[in-house]
Design a protein around this motif. Sequence first.
Motif, PDB file in Angstrom:
ATOM      1  N   ASN A 107      23.376  28.821  65.116  1.00 34.07           N
ATOM      2  CA  ASN A 107      24.236  28.468  63.986  1.00 34.07           C
ATOM      3  C   ASN A 107      23.947  29.368  62.787  1.00 34.07           C
ATOM      4  O   ASN A 107      24.866  29.849  62.115  1.00 34.07           O
ATOM      5  CB  ASN A 107      24.027  26.995  63.616  1.00 34.07           C
ATOM      6  CG  ASN A 107      25.028  26.505  62.580  1.00 34.07           C
ATOM      7  OD1 ASN A 107      26.215  26.789  62.676  1.00 34.07           O
ATOM      8  ND2 ASN A 107      24.540  25.772  61.600  1.00 34.07           N
ATOM      9  N   TYR A 108      22.656  29.600  62.501  1.00 40.19           N
ATOM     10  CA  TYR A 108      22.287  30.511  61.418  1.00 40.19           C
ATOM     11  C   TYR A 108      22.825  31.915  61.690  1.00 40.19           C
ATOM     12  O   TYR A 108      23.383  32.569  60.810  1.00 40.19           O
ATOM     13  CB  TYR A 108      20.763  30.578  61.278  1.00 40.19           C
ATOM     14  CG  TYR A 108      20.123  29.380  60.632  1.00 40.19           C
ATOM     15  CD1 TYR A 108      20.757  28.659  59.627  1.00 40.19           C
ATOM     16  CD2 TYR A 108      18.846  28.972  61.017  1.00 40.19           C
ATOM     17  CE1 TYR A 108      20.150  27.566  59.030  1.00 40.19           C
ATOM     18  CE2 TYR A 108      18.234  27.875  60.428  1.00 40.19           C
ATOM     19  CZ  TYR A 108      18.891  27.177  59.438  1.00 40.19           C
ATOM     20  OH  TYR A 108      18.280  26.102  58.858  1.00 40.19           O
ATOM     21  N   ALA A 109      22.635  32.384  62.928  1.00 37.62           N
ATOM     22  CA  ALA A 109      23.064  33.739  63.275  1.00 37.62           C
ATOM     23  C   ALA A 109      24.579  33.879  63.153  1.00 37.62           C
ATOM     24  O   ALA A 109      25.083  34.897  62.655  1.00 37.62           O
ATOM     25  CB  ALA A 109      22.607  34.080  64.695  1.00 37.62           C
ATOM     26  N   ALA A 110      25.312  32.869  63.602  1.00 42.07           N
ATOM     27  CA  ALA A 110      26.772  32.921  63.519  1.00 42.07           C
ATOM     28  C   ALA A 110      27.239  32.910  62.074  1.00 42.07           C
ATOM     29  O   ALA A 110      28.188  33.618  61.702  1.00 42.07           O
ATOM     30  CB  ALA A 110      27.373  31.744  64.286  1.00 42.07           C
ATOM     31  N   ALA A 111      26.581  32.110  61.222  1.00 40.23           N
ATOM     32  CA  ALA A 111      26.955  32.064  59.806  1.00 40.23           C
ATOM     33  C   ALA A 111      26.735  33.416  59.145  1.00 40.23           C
ATOM     34  O   ALA A 111      27.557  33.869  58.339  1.00 40.23           O
ATOM     35  CB  ALA A 111      26.151  30.980  59.090  1.00 40.23           C
ATOM     36  N   ARG A 112      25.629  34.076  59.484  1.00 43.35           N
ATOM     37  CA  ARG A 112      25.358  35.394  58.900  1.00 43.35           C
ATOM     38  C   ARG A 112      26.361  36.437  59.382  1.00 43.35           C
ATOM     39  O   ARG A 112      26.761  37.322  58.634  1.00 43.35           O
ATOM     40  CB  ARG A 112      23.935  35.843  59.251  1.00 43.35           C
ATOM     41  CG  ARG A 112      22.830  35.086  58.524  1.00 43.35           C
ATOM     42  CD  ARG A 112      21.495  35.790  58.690  1.00 43.35           C
ATOM     43  NE  ARG A 112      21.090  35.878  60.087  1.00 43.35           N
ATOM     44  CZ  ARG A 112      20.347  34.967  60.710  1.00 43.35           C
ATOM     45  NH1 ARG A 112      19.958  33.883  60.065  1.00 43.35           N
ATOM     46  NH2 ARG A 112      19.998  35.125  61.975  1.00 43.35           N
ATOM     47  N   ALA A 113      26.748  36.337  60.655  1.00 41.60           N
ATOM     48  CA  ALA A 113      27.641  37.340  61.239  1.00 41.60           C
ATOM     49  C   ALA A 113      29.057  37.241  60.700  1.00 41.60           C
ATOM     50  O   ALA A 113      29.790  38.237  60.663  1.00 41.60           O
ATOM     51  CB  ALA A 113      27.651  37.199  62.761  1.00 41.60           C
ATOM     52  N   GLY A 114      29.469  36.039  60.305  1.00 47.82           N
ATOM     53  CA  GLY A 114      30.823  35.865  59.796  1.00 47.82           C
ATOM     54  C   GLY A 114      31.892  36.080  60.840  1.00 47.82           C
ATOM     55  O   GLY A 114      33.018  36.464  60.522  1.00 47.82           O
ATOM     56  N   ASP A 115      31.548  35.824  62.101  1.00 47.07           N
ATOM     57  CA  ASP A 115      32.466  36.009  63.227  1.00 47.07           C
ATOM     58  C   ASP A 115      33.109  34.660  63.547  1.00 47.07           C
ATOM     59  O   ASP A 115      32.425  33.726  63.979  1.00 47.07           O
ATOM     60  CB  ASP A 115      31.687  36.540  64.434  1.00 47.07           C
ATOM     61  CG  ASP A 115      32.557  36.815  65.646  1.00 47.07           C
ATOM     62  OD1 ASP A 115      33.640  36.211  65.751  1.00 47.07           O
ATOM     63  OD2 ASP A 115      32.147  37.622  66.497  1.00 47.07           O
ATOM     64  N   SER A 116      34.423  34.537  63.342  1.00 40.74           N
ATOM     65  CA  SER A 116      35.082  33.244  63.513  1.00 40.74           C
ATOM     66  C   SER A 116      34.988  32.739  64.944  1.00 40.74           C
ATOM     67  O   SER A 116      34.820  31.530  65.170  1.00 40.74           O
ATOM     68  CB  SER A 116      36.550  33.339  63.083  1.00 40.74           C
ATOM     69  OG  SER A 116      37.233  34.314  63.842  1.00 40.74           O
ATOM     70  N   SER A 117      35.094  33.620  65.931  1.00 40.62           N
ATOM     71  CA  SER A 117      35.009  33.182  67.325  1.00 40.62           C
ATOM     72  C   SER A 117      33.601  32.695  67.657  1.00 40.62           C
ATOM     73  O   SER A 117      33.429  31.711  68.393  1.00 40.62           O
ATOM     74  CB  SER A 117      35.414  34.313  68.264  1.00 40.62           C
ATOM     75  OG  SER A 117      34.558  35.430  68.122  1.00 40.62           O
ATOM     76  N   ARG A 118      32.595  33.353  67.102  1.00 48.44           N
ATOM     77  CA  ARG A 118      31.214  32.920  67.338  1.00 48.44           C
ATOM     78  C   ARG A 118      30.949  31.588  66.649  1.00 48.44           C
ATOM     79  O   ARG A 118      30.303  30.698  67.219  1.00 48.44           O
ATOM     80  CB  ARG A 118      30.244  33.989  66.821  1.00 48.44           C
ATOM     81  CG  ARG A 118      28.788  33.739  67.185  1.00 48.44           C
ATOM     82  CD  ARG A 118      27.925  34.919  66.792  1.00 48.44           C
ATOM     83  NE  ARG A 118      26.535  34.700  67.146  1.00 48.44           N
ATOM     84  CZ  ARG A 118      25.563  35.584  66.908  1.00 48.44           C
ATOM     85  NH1 ARG A 118      25.847  36.743  66.322  1.00 48.44           N
ATOM     86  NH2 ARG A 118      24.321  35.315  67.254  1.00 48.44           N
ATOM     87  N   ASN A 119      31.470  31.425  65.443  1.00 46.22           N
ATOM     88  CA  ASN A 119      31.319  30.150  64.753  1.00 46.22           C
ATOM     89  C   ASN A 119      32.009  29.020  65.516  1.00 46.22           C
ATOM     90  O   ASN A 119      31.497  27.898  65.586  1.00 46.22           O
ATOM     91  CB  ASN A 119      31.882  30.249  63.338  1.00 46.22           C
ATOM     92  CG  ASN A 119      30.895  30.872  62.362  1.00 46.22           C
ATOM     93  OD1 ASN A 119      29.767  30.437  62.251  1.00 46.22           O
ATOM     94  ND2 ASN A 119      31.332  31.900  61.661  1.00 46.22           N
ATOM     95  N   ALA A 120      33.180  29.315  66.083  1.00 46.89           N
ATOM     96  CA  ALA A 120      33.902  28.305  66.860  1.00 46.89           C
ATOM     97  C   ALA A 120      33.116  27.902  68.103  1.00 46.89           C
ATOM     98  O   ALA A 120      33.070  26.720  68.472  1.00 46.89           O
ATOM     99  CB  ALA A 120      35.280  28.841  67.252  1.00 46.89           C
ATOM    100  N   ALA A 121      32.486  28.881  68.744  1.00 48.52           N
ATOM    101  CA  ALA A 121      31.684  28.582  69.932  1.00 48.52           C
ATOM    102  C   ALA A 121      30.475  27.727  69.579  1.00 48.52           C
ATOM    103  O   ALA A 121      30.116  26.796  70.313  1.00 48.52           O
ATOM    104  CB  ALA A 121      31.242  29.884  70.599  1.00 48.52           C
ATOM    105  N   VAL A 122      29.854  28.018  68.434  1.00 50.91           N
ATOM    106  CA  VAL A 122      28.699  27.223  67.986  1.00 50.91           C
ATOM    107  C   VAL A 122      29.138  25.796  67.676  1.00 50.91           C
ATOM    108  O   VAL A 122      28.449  24.825  68.027  1.00 50.91           O
ATOM    109  CB  VAL A 122      28.054  27.879  66.746  1.00 50.91           C
ATOM    110  CG1 VAL A 122      27.022  26.945  66.132  1.00 50.91           C
ATOM    111  CG2 VAL A 122      27.391  29.185  67.129  1.00 50.91           C
ATOM    112  N   ALA A 123      30.289  25.648  67.023  1.00 53.21           N
ATOM    113  CA  ALA A 123      30.800  24.311  66.710  1.00 53.21           C
ATOM    114  C   ALA A 123      31.114  23.531  67.976  1.00 53.21           C
ATOM    115  O   ALA A 123      30.816  22.331  68.082  1.00 53.21           O
ATOM    116  CB  ALA A 123      32.044  24.430  65.839  1.00 53.21           C
TER     117      ALA A 123
END
Length: 356
Positions: free
Chosen positions: A118-134
Amino acid sequence: MTEPVRLTRHADVIAAAQDPERFSSRTSHHLHVPNGMDGAEHRAFRDVVERQMTPELVASLEQMLQTTAREVVAALPRNEPIDAVADLGEVFAVRAQCRWLGWPDSLESELREWMAENYAAARAGDSSRNAAVAAWFDEIVTRQVTAHREATTPGGAADDATHRLLAERVHGRPLSDDEIVSILRNWTAGDLGSLARCVGVVVHRLAERPRWQQRVRTLAQQAPHATAELDAILGECLRLDDPFVANKRVTTCPVTTPSGVTLDADSPVLLDWTAANRDADVFSPGFDPEAHAEHNLVFGAGPHVCPGRDLSYAELRAITVALLAGTDGIDFAPDRTPTRHLPPLAGWATLPVILR
């Protein structure tokens, strides 16, 4: 996409937080219970959440929190470097949360893996990665809801927060699965990382200021009789290094804030808690828990003020008391540099210290 207007003055942030009619919390198309709701709908679901965090319920959790905190501190090595965020804050946050919710301790490792991603996805700012984490977190929550529902017997007692939530009603009906998952996501997805960052902020302050470390150590020995002063000190630590950066709002009509910021209707807005908590018009320089407590915005303000404020203080107080009662000193680890979280997060990402 229009860039949000960031409100940084204490008066502006307070005014917006206390005015949900003109500063709406409906900032997303996704279901956020109750944070993304307004008016009567927010109140109805807010009541559900508040019933899970009454002063009586929080008081009943304190022994568990204290026991959990002592376990975590006792397991840490002495006289060698540890990371106060990962090894102390994260472990305590996950274990205490699991026990409050009635989730198995075996879930700890997966939740910590999720926090890292979750931290890594937030730093990356990648919407698809954030969606996968969610989606991953929703699957974790759904799994626990299903297990609790299957374990519920007719007339059985609700013995943990998840069971109590399953028994709740809103508008005379049971909560939907999506509403239950949203509430649990709010409690856990946000709170796990937030509590770990709070622990990092407090430990950094104590390691940096030996005089305050000694004062808090004295208060820890007097617990629970020194709760008010201890909480004020913890709150002041968080005010000066606020791990809760900002919350979103959107204006429903043209607005002019107390400091003169003019906003059109449908303007996205950020309530910058960090900046407001350092407003020189409100707070004097330096560390002054008693003088600054009244205006501290760490847990927000208005109808959306954090309903878990008392629980958060109980958790942070438990781990702080256990840490200071179980050690003779906390020092920065030599030759190891603490690192800050990058935006949009705040607080310490790593905090190498040595427990004496």
